[in-house]
Design a protein around this motif. Structure first.
Motif, short mmCIF file in Angstrom:
data_model
loop_
_atom_site.label_atom_id
_atom_site.label_comp_id
_atom_site.label_asym_id
_atom_site.label_seq_id
_atom_site.Cartn_x
_atom_site.Cartn_y
_atom_site.Cartn_z
N ARG A 124 11.38 70.76 33.92
CA ARG A 124 10.95 71.19 32.62
C ARG A 124 9.44 71.29 32.88
N ALA A 125 9.06 72.29 32.49
CA ALA A 125 7.46 72.86 32.45
C ALA A 125 6.72 71.63 31.53
N PRO A 126 5.53 71.24 32.14
CA PRO A 126 4.80 70.05 31.38
C PRO A 126 4.42 70.67 29.82
N GLY A 127 4.69 69.96 28.76
CA GLY A 127 4.33 70.43 27.35
C GLY A 127 5.71 71.32 26.75
N SER A 128 6.73 71.64 27.67
CA SER A 128 7.72 72.21 26.88
C SER A 128 8.77 71.27 26.52
N GLU A 129 9.42 71.61 25.58
CA GLU A 129 10.30 70.76 24.79
C GLU A 129 11.70 70.68 25.45
N ALA A 130 11.97 69.23 25.88
CA ALA A 130 13.27 69.08 26.51
C ALA A 130 14.41 69.31 25.51
N PRO A 131 15.51 69.86 26.01
CA PRO A 131 16.80 70.32 25.16
C PRO A 131 17.41 68.99 24.56
N ALA A 132 17.84 68.96 23.52
CA ALA A 132 18.81 67.82 23.07
C ALA A 132 20.12 67.76 23.53
N LEU A 133 20.47 66.64 24.12
CA LEU A 133 21.55 66.37 24.79
C LEU A 133 22.29 65.06 24.24
N HIS A 134 23.27 65.51 23.48
CA HIS A 134 23.97 64.21 22.77
C HIS A 134 25.47 64.34 23.27
N THR A 135 26.23 65.45 23.46
CA THR A 135 27.62 65.44 23.65
C THR A 135 27.84 66.52 24.65
N LEU A 136 29.20 66.65 25.14
CA LEU A 136 29.47 67.35 26.05
C LEU A 136 29.25 68.73 25.72
N ALA A 137 29.13 69.07 24.52
CA ALA A 137 29.09 70.52 24.38
C ALA A 137 27.60 70.99 24.23
N ASP A 138 26.82 70.07 24.66
CA ASP A 138 25.27 70.26 25.04
C ASP A 138 25.32 70.67 26.34
N LEU A 139 25.94 70.49 26.99
CA LEU A 139 25.82 70.62 28.51
C LEU A 139 26.42 71.92 28.90
N THR A 140 25.99 72.99 28.53
CA THR A 140 25.96 74.49 28.88
C THR A 140 25.42 74.75 30.21
N PRO A 141 25.75 75.53 30.88
CA PRO A 141 25.12 76.21 32.11
C PRO A 141 23.57 76.62 32.05
N TRP A 142 22.65 76.02 32.61
CA TRP A 142 21.43 76.30 32.80
C TRP A 142 20.56 75.64 31.47
N VAL A 184 31.57 64.82 35.86
CA VAL A 184 30.64 65.02 36.89
C VAL A 184 30.08 66.49 36.71
N ALA A 185 28.72 66.24 36.50
CA ALA A 185 27.97 67.67 36.48
C ALA A 185 27.52 68.00 37.72
N GLU A 186 27.35 69.18 38.07
CA GLU A 186 27.01 69.89 39.38
C GLU A 186 25.43 70.70 38.90
N PHE A 187 24.66 70.48 39.72
CA PHE A 187 23.37 71.24 39.84
C PHE A 187 22.90 72.11 41.04
N SER A 188 22.54 73.15 40.77
CA SER A 188 21.97 73.83 41.75
C SER A 188 20.69 74.25 41.65
N TRP A 189 19.52 73.90 42.71
CA TRP A 189 18.25 73.73 42.42
C TRP A 189 17.75 73.14 41.37
N GLY A 190 18.45 72.12 40.98
CA GLY A 190 17.97 71.12 39.66
C GLY A 190 18.27 71.46 38.65
N LEU A 191 19.19 72.68 38.18
CA LEU A 191 19.42 73.06 37.06
C LEU A 191 20.91 73.20 36.95
N LEU A 192 21.45 72.61 35.70
CA LEU A 192 22.86 72.24 35.37
C LEU A 192 23.84 73.67 35.65
N GLN A 193 24.68 73.64 36.26
CA GLN A 193 25.58 74.83 36.71
C GLN A 193 26.95 74.56 35.90
#
Length: 199
Positions: A124-142, A184-193
């Motif tokens: 995440r870029a410095p100063g950018s707001e992180a996403p709200a991650l609470h449930t499985l539904a929030d874990l969408t690609p990218w 199990v969450a899979e990431f490519s180049w650090g980004l959720l896939q």
């Protein structure tokens, strides 16, 4: 794009645009639709993406290749910012570059005190707001990075990736009914896939 004989390198320099295509090439296995949309945004073809990845792999594997840190500087230019990161007892340098496809992210190269590259991924870029991650539904690609998922669903267990630029995390996350599921969450180049529910 002109084709070159096998083993030859095009005369044109490898650009930041080409590097974005390398990132996308690794993500195409998991999310071809997202990658196709990104390609259209960049006005490039599948052949362009494959050619960029081929050239990148040739650079990485060449016996005459420069070090990883020098290679990134050559391709991406001077970092947008350089920050100090504490890794255990060591003070490491993190070089950050913007990635136009993902304005809220930066490509980070983490250097050990001896100059060796320890890690290279999207953050995440410095100063950018992180996403709200609470449930499985929030874990969408990218939607999030490795660090963000690990913090949101601690404790998370790192898993060995299937390729050098892939990572995995195992953790528990609540579904829509509040039941905690092992995933199990899979990431490519650090980004959720993608996320696979295990239980």
């Amino acid at each position: 794009m002109d084709r070159m004989p096998s083993g030859k390198h095009p005369a044109s320099p490898f650009t930041p645009l080409d590097f974005q295509l390398v990132l996308l090439r690794r993500m195409a296995d998991h999310n071809p639709d997202l990658v196709d949309s990104a390609r259209l945004e960049l006005s490039v073809s599948i052949a362009d993406m494959r050619e960029a990845n081929k050239r990148w792999q040739a650079m990485v594997r060449s016996p005459r290749t420069r070090g990883a840190a020098s290679r990134y500087r050559s391709v991406l230019g001077a970092p947008e910012s350089v920050i100090t990161r504490k890794v255990g007892d060591l003070d490491c340098e993190a070089w950050l570059w913007p990635v136009p496809l993902w304005p809220d992210l930066r490509f980070e190269v983490l250097l050990a005190p001896n100059g060796a590259v320890w890690n290279e991924w999207l953050v995440r870029a410095p100063g950018s707001e992180a996403p709200a991650l609470h449930t499985l539904a929030d874990l969408t690609p990218w939607s999030c990075t490795v660090d963000e998922a690990a913090r949101a669903f601690a404790p998370a267990r790192p898993l060995e990736g299937t390729a050098p630029t892939r990572w995995g995390l195992a953790f528990a996350a609540p579904d829509g009914e509040g039941v905690r599921r092992e995933v199990v969450a899979e990431f490519s180049w650090g980004l959720l896939q993608r996320v696979a529910v295990r239980g």
